[in-house]
Design a protein around this motif. Structure first.
Motif, PDB file in Angstrom:
ATOM      1  N   GLU A 190       0.834  -1.204   0.000  1.00  0.00           N
ATOM      2  CA  GLU A 190       0.000   0.000   0.000  1.00  0.00           C
ATOM      3  C   GLU A 190       0.869   1.254   0.000  1.00  0.00           C
ATOM      4  N   SER A 191       1.993   1.180   0.726  1.00  0.00           N
ATOM      5  CA  SER A 191       2.919   2.313   0.757  1.00  0.00           C
ATOM      6  C   SER A 191       3.496   2.569  -0.637  1.00  0.00           C
ATOM      7  N   LEU A 192       3.888   1.501  -1.334  1.00  0.00           N
ATOM      8  CA  LEU A 192       4.405   1.646  -2.692  1.00  0.00           C
ATOM      9  C   LEU A 192       3.338   2.211  -3.628  1.00  0.00           C
ATOM     10  N   ASP A 193       2.114   1.747  -3.443  1.00  0.00           N
ATOM     11  CA  ASP A 193       1.010   2.218  -4.276  1.00  0.00           C
ATOM     12  C   ASP A 193       0.772   3.716  -4.069  1.00  0.00           C
ATOM     13  N   ARG A 194       0.841   4.153  -2.820  1.00  0.00           N
ATOM     14  CA  ARG A 194       0.643   5.581  -2.518  1.00  0.00           C
ATOM     15  C   ARG A 194       1.757   6.434  -3.115  1.00  0.00           C
ATOM     16  N   GLN A 195       2.963   5.851  -3.231  1.00  0.00           N
ATOM     17  CA  GLN A 195       4.092   6.589  -3.796  1.00  0.00           C
ATOM     18  C   GLN A 195       4.071   6.616  -5.327  1.00  0.00           C
ATOM     19  N   GLY A 196       3.077   5.964  -5.915  1.00  0.00           N
ATOM     20  CA  GLY A 196       2.939   6.020  -7.367  1.00  0.00           C
ATOM     21  C   GLY A 196       3.580   4.878  -8.122  1.00  0.00           C
ATOM     22  N   TYR A 197       4.084   3.854  -7.405  1.00  0.00           N
ATOM     23  CA  TYR A 197       4.670   2.703  -8.086  1.00  0.00           C
ATOM     24  C   TYR A 197       3.561   1.874  -8.740  1.00  0.00           C
ATOM     25  N   LYS A 198       3.795   1.449  -9.952  1.00  0.00           N
ATOM     26  CA  LYS A 198       2.826   0.624 -10.653  1.00  0.00           C
ATOM     27  C   LYS A 198       2.915  -0.806 -10.137  1.00  0.00           C
ATOM     28  N   ILE A 199       1.812  -1.300  -9.568  1.00  0.00           N
ATOM     29  CA  ILE A 199       1.778  -2.648  -9.024  1.00  0.00           C
ATOM     30  C   ILE A 199       0.667  -3.413  -9.729  1.00  0.00           C
ATOM     31  N   THR A 200       1.065  -4.398 -10.518  1.00  0.00           N
ATOM     32  CA  THR A 200       0.109  -5.176 -11.296  1.00  0.00           C
ATOM     33  C   THR A 200       0.016  -6.578 -10.718  1.00  0.00           C
ATOM     34  N   THR A 201      -1.169  -6.944 -10.263  1.00  0.00           N
ATOM     35  CA  THR A 201      -1.373  -8.258  -9.665  1.00  0.00           C
ATOM     36  C   THR A 201      -1.828  -9.263 -10.704  1.00  0.00           C
ATOM     37  N   LYS A 202      -1.579 -10.538 -10.384  1.00  0.00           N
ATOM     38  CA  LYS A 202      -2.121 -11.622 -11.190  1.00  0.00           C
ATOM     39  C   LYS A 202      -3.529 -11.935 -10.682  1.00  0.00           C
ATOM     40  N   LYS A 208      13.716  -4.254  -6.184  1.00  0.00           N
ATOM     41  CA  LYS A 208      14.652  -3.140  -6.365  1.00  0.00           C
ATOM     42  C   LYS A 208      14.375  -2.032  -5.367  1.00  0.00           C
ATOM     43  N   HIS A 209      13.103  -1.746  -5.119  1.00  0.00           N
ATOM     44  CA  HIS A 209      12.745  -0.681  -4.185  1.00  0.00           C
ATOM     45  C   HIS A 209      13.152  -1.031  -2.760  1.00  0.00           C
ATOM     46  N   LEU A 210      12.996  -2.292  -2.372  1.00  0.00           N
ATOM     47  CA  LEU A 210      13.301  -2.682  -1.001  1.00  0.00           C
ATOM     48  C   LEU A 210      14.800  -2.663  -0.728  1.00  0.00           C
ATOM     49  N   GLY A 211      15.622  -2.838  -1.748  1.00  0.00           N
ATOM     50  CA  GLY A 211      17.065  -2.680  -1.599  1.00  0.00           C
ATOM     51  C   GLY A 211      17.776  -3.793  -0.870  1.00  0.00           C
TER      52      GLY A 211
END
Length: 324
Positions: free
Chosen positions: A93-105, A158-161
Motif C-alpha cells: 500500500e505504501s508503494l502504491d501511494r508513492q505512485g509505483y505501478k503494481i500489477t497483480t495476477k 529493487k525498491h526494497l534494496g
C-alpha cells in the motif's frame, strides 16, 4: 473512528464484509482449513515439492514465524505460487501511494498472519505479540511475491534494496551445519531434554478432530527439515510415494469425519494448525545450535544485520544491538 479502505488488505479491520462475519482469530484458522481442504481434494498439499525453502518476509529476508507457516504454505500450494517470499499488504500500500505501478495476477490472494514470538530472548518479554514489518501490528495480511507480474516483482525487490535470497541461503547453510552437528540420529530419538520435549509436544498435538494423525505431523516435520536445510537431507524422501498415499488417505478421512460431525472450519483449522506448527518447531530445533531456538534467533539477527549493512556498502564493525 472509521478506517479507510485500501487497495491491498493491510492490518485487520473489524466489521468488514470481507471478514465474512468472523473475528481475526476465526478468520485465521478458517483460511487454513479451507486451503488445506482444497489441497487435499486436489492432491496439491505442499509437502512433496523439491528444492523448497522456508517462507521469508521480503523486506528483511527473515524467516516467517512458525505459527504463520501453515497458513502461508497452504495458500501457496493452493494458488500455485512458486516463490517463498511474502510481503506485507502495508508495504504494498505504501508503494502504491508513492505512485509505483503494481500489477497483480488473478491469484493475488492475501493471507492473514497473526504474529506471536515465543520466548524472544532479545526482548525482555516471555511472549510478545508484534510484527517487525508492515504496520507493526499483531494481525496483518501478506501477499506472495508470485501474486504479481514479473515487472512488478523486479520493481518491488529493487525498491526494497535487499537481497532476500542471499540471506535465505546463509540461513539454510547455518541450519544444515547445525543439523549435522547435532547428529542425524536425533531424528529417531535423543536424550537431549529440549529435543525430547519438542518431540513429545509434536506427538501430543498430532490430533485433528480427536483423531491421532501422526503421518501429518511427521510429513510436515520432514518437509520443514528439507526447507530449512535446502534439500541437504535426501534420505527423508526414500519412502515418499508410500508416505504420500498414506497422508492423503488420512487427510481425506479427517475431512469426511469433520463434515459428518459438522465440525466447523475454524475448529478444524485450529487443530490442523496446531499439529503442523508443533512439527515445524520440532524440525527447527533439529536445525538449531544445540537444539536451542534462542541461539538460532540471535544468529539469524546477526546474518540479517550483516546482509543489511552489506546492501548499504558498509562492513559490520559494530556490535549487534536489538531494539524493543
Amino acid at each position: 473512528m472509521t478506517s479507510k479502505l485500501t487497495r491491498f488488505r493491510t492490518s485487520w479491520i473489524p466489521g468488514l464484509s470481507l471478514n465474512r462475519g468472523m473475528d481475526d482469530t476465526e478468520f485465521f484458522f478458517n483460511q487454513i482449513y479451507e486451503d488445506f481442504k482444497y489441497n487435499v481434494e486436489n492432491d496439491s498439499l505442499p509437502f512433496f515439492k523439491e528444492n523448497v525453502r522456508f517462507p521469508q518476509e521480503l523486506r528483511t529476508g527473515k524467516m516467517i514465524s512458525y505459527e504463520n507457516i501453515p497458513a502461508l504454505e497452504m495458500a501457496a500450494a493452493r494458488y500455485k505460487y512458486k516463490s517463498n517470499m511474502w510481503i506485507y499488504g502495508e508495504d504494498l500500500e505504501s508503494l502504491d501511494r508513492q505512485g509505483y505501478k503494481i500489477t497483480t495476477k488473478g491469484t493475488a490472494k492475501p493471507v492473514l498472519c497473526i504474529t506471536k514470538y515465543h520466548n524472544a530472548n532479545h526482548l525482555n518479554e516471555k511472549e510478545i505479540y508484534t510484527a517487525e514489518g508492515g504496520s507493526k501490528q499483531k494481525v496483518q495480511f501478506m501477499y506472495n511475491l508470485d501474486s504479481f507480474d514479473e515487472e512488478t516483482q523486479h520493481r518491488i525487490i529493487k525498491h526494497l534494496g535487499m537481497n532476500p535470497n542471499s540471506l535465505g541461503e546463509k540461513i539454510t547453510r547455518e541450519c544444515a551445519k547445525n543439523f549435522h552437528k547435532n547428529g542425524q540420529e536425533a531424528l529417531i530419538g535423543t536424550k537431549n531434554p529440549v529435543l525430547v520435549q519438542a518431540q513429545e509436544l509434536m506427538k501430543k498435538n498430532a490430533y485433528v478432530n480427536g483423531n491421532y494423525s501422526r503421518v501429518i505431523a511427521e510429513t510436515q516435520m520432514k518437509y520443514s527439515l528439507d526447507s530449512y536445510t535446502n534439500g541437504e537431507i535426501p534420505f527423508l524422501y526414500k519412502t515418499q510415494d508410500e508416505t504420500k498415499n498414506k497422508l492423503y488417505e488420512t487427510c481425506r478421512k479427517l475431512i469426511e469425519d469433520a463434515d459428518s460431525r459438522k465440525i466447523s472450519g475454524v475448529d478444524f483449522g485450529k487443530d490442523i494448525s496446531n499439529c503442523l506448527e508443533n512439527a515445524i518447531i520440532y524440525s527447527k530445533k533439529l536445525t538449531s545450535d544445540s537444539y536451542d531456538l534462542s541461539k538460532s534467533k540471535i544468529e539469524e539477527e546477526k546474518l540479517y544485520v550483516a546482509e543489511r549493512l552489506k546492501s548499504y556498502g558498509r562492513k559490520n564493525t559494530r556490535e549487534i544491538t536489538y531494539e524493543r
